[in-house]
Scaffold this active site. Structure first.
Site, short mmCIF file in Angstrom:
data_model
loop_
_atom_site.label_atom_id
_atom_site.label_comp_id
_atom_site.label_asym_id
_atom_site.label_seq_id
_atom_site.Cartn_x
_atom_site.Cartn_y
_atom_site.Cartn_z
N ASP A 1 -0.09 -41.71 -8.25
CA ASP A 1 -0.19 -42.73 -7.21
C ASP A 1 -0.69 -44.05 -7.83
O ASP A 1 -1.71 -44.05 -8.52
CB ASP A 1 -1.19 -42.22 -6.15
CG ASP A 1 -1.17 -43.03 -4.88
OD1 ASP A 1 -0.14 -43.63 -4.56
OD2 ASP A 1 -2.21 -43.03 -4.18
N HIS A 2 0.01 -45.13 -7.58
CA HIS A 2 -0.37 -46.45 -8.10
C HIS A 2 -0.61 -46.44 -9.62
O HIS A 2 -1.67 -46.93 -10.10
CB HIS A 2 -1.60 -47.02 -7.38
CG HIS A 2 -1.36 -47.28 -5.92
ND1 HIS A 2 -0.67 -48.38 -5.47
CD2 HIS A 2 -1.66 -46.56 -4.81
CE1 HIS A 2 -0.58 -48.32 -4.15
NE2 HIS A 2 -1.16 -47.22 -3.72
N GLY B 1 -7.50 -47.42 3.20
CA GLY B 1 -8.87 -47.22 3.70
C GLY B 1 -8.93 -47.20 5.22
O GLY B 1 -7.91 -47.13 5.89
N ASN C 1 2.09 -41.92 2.87
CA ASN C 1 0.90 -41.63 2.07
C ASN C 1 -0.36 -41.53 2.93
O ASN C 1 -0.67 -42.45 3.70
CB ASN C 1 0.66 -42.76 1.06
CG ASN C 1 1.63 -42.73 -0.09
OD1 ASN C 1 2.61 -41.99 -0.08
ND2 ASN C 1 1.35 -43.54 -1.10
N ASP D 1 -4.51 -40.59 2.49
CA ASP D 1 -5.69 -40.25 1.71
C ASP D 1 -6.93 -40.25 2.60
O ASP D 1 -7.60 -39.23 2.79
CB ASP D 1 -5.84 -41.24 0.55
CG ASP D 1 -6.97 -40.86 -0.39
OD1 ASP D 1 -7.72 -39.91 -0.09
OD2 ASP D 1 -7.13 -41.50 -1.45
#
Ligand code: G3H
Ligand code: 13P
Ligand code: ZN
Length: 284
Positions: A82-83, A181, A230, A232
């Site tokens: 990821d990234h 976030g 995505n 998280d």
């Protein structure tokens, strides 16, 4: 099953009008929760490792845990960087058996992003690894910026077309109003922009920063061409809520398994919920 690349998973999703969930992992309990949820839903799944995850757990641990989980699983599993920050990190992930990588050149000028992404594509193609790129800037919710500054970071449809014409990646992350976030308010997605971009490209589109985006906005984004979503932050929240509740119920607990076990169950539940929202249940 051995790990699979993203190409087949996203190709099927694109045809079927659903999205594959890409869930960030940082330790064993998170990997297990993601796989358990995908198996319970009979869904294909992407396990991904961020820069923070690599720093915390190490590439080798993440790769070894996820490969083992995939081998034992009844559903296809892709392990994705990821990234990704640069060519060397991508190479390290490929050497450790990742089946997919993201190279995030979104902070670079367009032509430099294209050069870096093509360099990654060259090695990825030779090894059967899939590649995601990013165009436009997906910031963090902590970034204190105005609406017009935010919109200046959104992906330009013409630039997306130019980018894909010059580097044929397997998936493209775009900026349309999400951020990484916890959101302070309710995020508003620029759906007309997404629709325009999706209409100009055949490439599967990726939505980052999807925790906290209202369900109907997620559904609308999938209807308009998003094939990978995505998540998280929602997993982190579930993990910590599980830990806090277990400790509140028994503050003198000394067995970590009695705390991490319930936390793992909470994560499994949220991942299952997301998989159902993305429409990928029973698509394994
Ligand atoms: O890329 C998005 C991740 O949520 C950032 O996670 O803090 O583990 O690097 P990190
Ligand atoms: P969230 O933490 O906002 O769900 O974002 C995840 C993400 O985009 C990882 O690349
Ligand atoms: Zn992201």
């Amino acid at each position: 099953m051995a790990l699979v690349s993203m190409v087949e998973l996203l190709g099927k999703a694109q045809k079927g009008g659903y999205a594959v969930g890409a869930f960030n992992c940082n330790n064993m309990e998170i990997v297990q929760a993601i796989i358990a949820a995908a198996e319970a839903e009979n869904a294909p799944v992407i396990v991904q490792a961020s820069q923070g995850a690599i720093k915390y757990a190490g590439i080798e641990y993440i790769a070894t845990m996820t490969k083992l989980a995939a081998e034992k699983a009844s559903i296809p599993v892709c392990l994705h960087l990821d990234h990704g920050t640069g060519f060397d990190q991508v190479m390290q992930c490929i050497r450790n058996g990742f089946s997919s990588v993201m190279i995030d050149g979104s902070k670079l000028p367009l032509e430099e992003n294209i050069i870096l992404t093509n360099r990654v594509l060259d090695v990825a193609r030779a090894t059967g690894v899939s590649v995601e790129a990013e165009l436009g800037k997906i910031g963090g919710t902590e970034d204190d910026i105005t609406v017009s500054e935010k919109e200046a970071m959104y992906t330009e449809p013409e630039e997306a077309k130019y980018f894909i014409d010059h580097c044929k990646v397997d998936a493209l992350a775009i900026a349309i109003g999400t951020a990484h976030g916890q959101y302070k308010g309710t995020p508003k997605l620029d759906l007309p922009r997404l629709e325009k971009i999706a209409g100009m490209l055949d490439t599967p589109i990726v939505l980052h920063g999807s925790s906290g985006v209202p369900d109907d906005a997620i559904r609308a984004a999938i209807e308009r061409g998003v094939c990978k979503v995505n998540i998280d932050t929602n997993i982190r929240e579930a993990f910590m809520a599980g830990v806090k509740d277990a400790l509140a119920a028994n503050p003198s607990e000394i067995d970590p398994r009695k705390v991490l076990g319930p936390a793992r169950e909470r994560m499994t539940a949220i991942v299952r919920e997301k998989i159902r929202l993305f429409g990928s249940s029973n698509q394994a």
